[in-house]
Design a protein around this motif. Structure first.
Motif, mmCIF file in Angstrom:
data_model
loop_
_atom_site.group_PDB
_atom_site.id
_atom_site.type_symbol
_atom_site.label_atom_id
_atom_site.label_comp_id
_atom_site.label_asym_id
_atom_site.label_seq_id
_atom_site.Cartn_x
_atom_site.Cartn_y
_atom_site.Cartn_z
ATOM 1 N N MET A 1 0.837 -1.198 0.000
ATOM 2 C CA MET A 1 0.000 0.000 0.000
ATOM 3 C C MET A 1 0.869 1.244 0.000
ATOM 4 S SD MET A 1 -2.667 1.408 2.896
ATOM 5 C CE MET A 1 -1.309 1.908 3.963
ATOM 6 N N SER A 2 0.763 2.097 -1.019
ATOM 7 C CA SER A 2 1.525 3.340 -1.049
ATOM 8 C C SER A 2 0.818 4.380 -0.175
ATOM 9 C CB SER A 2 1.656 3.845 -2.479
ATOM 10 O OG SER A 2 0.380 4.110 -3.033
ATOM 11 N N PHE A 3 1.602 5.235 0.461
ATOM 12 C CA PHE A 3 1.022 6.272 1.313
ATOM 13 C C PHE A 3 1.890 7.517 1.277
ATOM 14 C CE2 PHE A 3 4.163 4.410 4.107
ATOM 15 C CZ PHE A 3 4.643 5.488 4.852
ATOM 16 N N ASP A 4 1.253 8.656 1.530
ATOM 17 C CA ASP A 4 1.939 9.916 1.775
ATOM 18 C C ASP A 4 1.523 10.394 3.159
ATOM 19 O OD1 ASP A 4 3.274 10.124 -0.669
ATOM 20 O OD2 ASP A 4 1.540 11.031 -1.647
ATOM 21 N N LYS A 31 7.947 -2.212 9.770
ATOM 22 C CA LYS A 31 6.486 -2.127 9.863
ATOM 23 C C LYS A 31 5.899 -1.026 8.983
ATOM 24 C CE LYS A 31 6.369 -3.910 14.620
ATOM 25 N NZ LYS A 31 5.721 -5.177 14.295
ATOM 26 N N LEU A 32 6.744 -0.112 8.526
ATOM 27 C CA LEU A 32 6.246 0.963 7.684
ATOM 28 C C LEU A 32 5.962 0.403 6.289
ATOM 29 C CD1 LEU A 32 5.842 3.999 8.278
ATOM 30 C CD2 LEU A 32 8.020 4.427 7.136
ATOM 31 N N PRO A 33 4.736 0.566 5.806
ATOM 32 C CA PRO A 33 4.412 0.010 4.489
ATOM 33 C C PRO A 33 5.366 0.522 3.412
ATOM 34 C CG PRO A 33 2.415 0.770 5.585
ATOM 35 C CD PRO A 33 3.570 1.239 6.417
ATOM 36 N N ALA A 34 5.657 -0.324 2.450
ATOM 37 C CA ALA A 34 6.536 0.079 1.349
ATOM 38 C C ALA A 34 5.836 1.140 0.500
ATOM 39 C CB ALA A 34 6.892 -1.134 0.499
ATOM 40 N N GLY A 35 6.623 1.908 -0.234
ATOM 41 C CA GLY A 35 6.041 2.898 -1.127
ATOM 42 C C GLY A 35 5.541 4.122 -0.420
ATOM 43 N N TRP A 99 1.906 18.257 -5.322
ATOM 44 C CA TRP A 99 2.900 17.296 -4.804
ATOM 45 C C TRP A 99 2.242 15.946 -4.551
ATOM 46 C CZ3 TRP A 99 3.970 14.267 -0.540
ATOM 47 C CH2 TRP A 99 5.280 13.841 -0.382
ATOM 48 N N LEU A 100 1.055 15.960 -3.937
ATOM 49 C CA LEU A 100 0.361 14.712 -3.633
ATOM 50 C C LEU A 100 -0.107 14.002 -4.902
ATOM 51 C CD1 LEU A 100 -1.755 15.892 -0.566
ATOM 52 C CD2 LEU A 100 0.140 14.264 -0.499
ATOM 53 N N GLN A 101 -0.554 14.767 -5.879
ATOM 54 C CA GLN A 101 -1.094 14.158 -7.096
ATOM 55 C C GLN A 101 -0.016 13.682 -8.054
ATOM 56 O OE1 GLN A 101 -3.790 17.151 -8.621
ATOM 57 N NE2 GLN A 101 -5.546 16.244 -7.556
ATOM 58 N N ALA A 102 1.234 13.983 -7.736
ATOM 59 C CA ALA A 102 2.323 13.560 -8.620
ATOM 60 C C ALA A 102 2.359 12.055 -8.782
ATOM 61 C CB ALA A 102 3.663 14.076 -8.082
ATOM 62 N N ARG A 103 1.833 11.337 -7.784
ATOM 63 C CA ARG A 103 1.805 9.871 -7.926
ATOM 64 C C ARG A 103 0.517 9.251 -7.404
ATOM 65 N NH1 ARG A 103 4.613 6.481 -3.329
ATOM 66 N NH2 ARG A 103 3.771 7.565 -1.514
ATOM 67 N N ASN A 104 -0.378 10.059 -6.760
ATOM 68 C CA ASN A 104 -1.664 9.553 -6.285
ATOM 69 C C ASN A 104 -1.526 8.275 -5.460
ATOM 70 O OD1 ASN A 104 -3.544 11.478 -7.220
ATOM 71 N ND2 ASN A 104 -3.361 10.683 -9.295
ATOM 72 N N ALA A 105 -0.946 8.429 -4.273
ATOM 73 C CA ALA A 105 -0.780 7.286 -3.375
ATOM 74 C C ALA A 105 -2.132 6.735 -2.950
ATOM 75 C CB ALA A 105 0.013 7.722 -2.141
ATOM 76 N N ASP A 106 -2.151 5.483 -2.513
ATOM 77 C CA ASP A 106 -3.398 4.857 -2.062
ATOM 78 C C ASP A 106 -4.022 5.625 -0.899
ATOM 79 O OD1 ASP A 106 -3.102 2.781 -3.917
ATOM 80 O OD2 ASP A 106 -1.832 1.642 -2.538
#
Length: 481
Positions: A1-4, A31-35, A99-106
């Motif tokens: 799960m990707s996150f910002d 424990k920190l999710p990848a991505g 900045w957030l929309q540059a990759r649209n994290a989950d």
């Protein structure tokens, strides 16, 4: 799960003292999710590299075992970014959106580690910028408001932008392992539930004691005081966890529904009962750790003649069938004799004692800090024949030792829960407002009281009136037993 994960107030004390170190521990533990990406937002003009260097310098203040090596920090720092923002400028929220929309994290988690008076402005700007989509969550630090009206206004604005399931009101005491194990103790075992009621329990004490003074935070603390800083949130949340009925499931709302019922069942305060059942104090010069320390009014940025309370002790009851007649004592303070946070459940004595000697009742101590653990105090036979008598013994569970490989700090746990969308350990708006509703008569009574707080020497357990409050019922604070 990707996150910002975005920290508003990215150069503030909370971010670099608590939040970033907690995230590093999650990273170190795998424990920190990848991505993931971590973005610090503040007014300073900095690049990613300058902020990382600034953060690395601050990490030198992290306690030994939790301090990263250069190699560990370098890997963690790759996740960390910086964005300059003026929180009053819509154009800067547009930059954040880009900045957030540059990759649209989950998932995007927006952590408001700023002064609470900025929460409405930030939330309104986030809404205007369209930064409130379903995958976006907002985390709100305490204190949320300074009274019921201001708390309601903050919640009104938050609700106008985010749904309740997107709003994570954080109380880091709920992330402590001992508090989680209180839930497990009560609802995962059959042993204690039959005893967890007025027929078996004489009183319950919640102590949140600090050995330190206000330090350089005199201006903030003088506007807040111990009641708002500790009782309205931390202490009441612990009380609800101790006293609530078994929830129907481990679902967040099932748990929070039961906590709200406890808050609504607390005996309301009147002006007369505040005078009788609430003690406020303020520390004077004394000794702490073998050194002389100044009184509250001599601390930095504290105005002369301040009547701000640095200590509160109170007695209350829960008006329902389970707890009718059982006193609950809550206590917190600065510059007390020790740094000690614990919940003490004092059981009733046996109805008929057949043993000579010690006959003190059993008690369960839930330790929150400096260690996390449980102590069950019992009596056991000592000696033989005519010399046989009872002596106190204790069963001690140290969570640091028992679960050393899976230890998770409070902020680490709560940050991971916010990323995952788990609301179980976060406070719902109706809980928070009900807590303010309960403490507000105390604030109103104090506003009329010209006598001010009672003095106590630094390095003690507070004013003598706090001991008298408990002694009036025939009991004593845990350190006096």
């Amino acid at each position: 799960m990707s996150f910002d994960l975005v920290f508003f107030g990215g150069t503030g004390d909370l971010t670099w003292r608590k939040l970033m170190p907690a995230l590093f521990q999650a990273f170190r533990h795998g424990k920190l999710p990848a991505g993931g990406r971590i973005l610090a937002v503040a007014r300073d003009e900095q690049s990613d590299e300058k902020y990382r260097a600034w953060l690395k310098e601050r990490f030198q203040d992290v306690e030994g075992a939790k301090r990263p090596s250069d190699e560990e920090f370098a890997r963690f720092a790759e996740l960390v970014h910086y964005l300059r923002m003026d929180l009053s400028q819509p154009a800067d929220y547009a930059k954040l959106k880009t900045w957030l929309q540059a990759r649209n994290a989950d998932t995007a988690v927006l952590y408001l580690a700023t002064s609470p008076h900025l929460f409405p402005q930030i939330c309104e700007q986030l809404g205007a910028a369209g930064l409130n989509a379903p995958h976006i969550r907002v985390v709100l630090e305490k204190p949320l408001g300074h009274d019921l009206a201001s708390a309601q206004e903050i919640n009104r604005v938050v609700r106008s932008v985010f749904s309740e399931t997107q709003a994570f009101r954080i109380d880091h005491y709920l992330g402590k392992p001992s508090v989680q194990n209180l839930m497990a103790l009560r609802f995962g075992n059959v042993l204690f539930e039959p005893l967890w009621r007025r027929e078996s329990i004489a009183n319950i004490q919640i102590t949140l004691a600090e050995g330190i003074g206000v330090g350089t935070r005199g201006d903030f603390y003088n506007r807040t005081g111990a009641l708002r800083d500790m009782i309205q949130n931390h202490a009441l949340q612990l009380l609800t966890m101790v006293a609530m009925e078994p929830p129907s499931s481990h679902d967040a709302d099932a748990i929070r529904d039961e906590k709200l019922k406890v808050l609504k069942s607390l005996k309301p305060f009147t002006e007369e009962s505040v005078a009788r059942d609430v003690v406020r104090g303020q520390y004077r010069a004394g000794t702490a750790g073998g050194h002389s320390v100044p009184g509250y009014q001599q601390e930095q940025k504290v105005p002369a003649g301040s009547t701000c309370e640095t200590f509160v002790a109170l007695r209350t009851e829960i008006q329902n069938w389970r707890w009718a007649g059982v006193p609950f004592y809550l206590r917190t303070g600065k510059r007390l004799a020790a740094r000690d946070a614990q919940i003490v459940v004092n059981f009733r004595p046996t109805p008929h004692n057949i043993f000579p000697g010690v006959s003190q009742p059993n008690k369960l101590v839930i330790k929150l800090q400096p260690e996390d653990g449980l102590e069950l105090h019992l009596l056991a036979a000592k000696g033989t024949g005519q010399q046989e008598m009872l002596a106190p013994v204790s069963l001690d569970l140290d969570f640091d030792k028992a679960f050393a490989e899976n230890r998770v700090g409070a902020y680490e746990r709560l940050l991971l829960d916010a990323i995952a969308g788990r609301l179980n350990l976060f406070v719902r708006s109706d809980e928070q407002e009900q807590a303010w509703r309960w403490v507000e008569p105390i604030l109103q009574a104090w506003a009329k009281d010209t006598t001010g707080p009672r003095p106590y020497a630094a390095g003690t357990w507070g004013p003598a009136a706090a001991s008298a409050l408990v002694a009036r019922d025939g009991f004593a604070w845990s350190e006096e037993q």
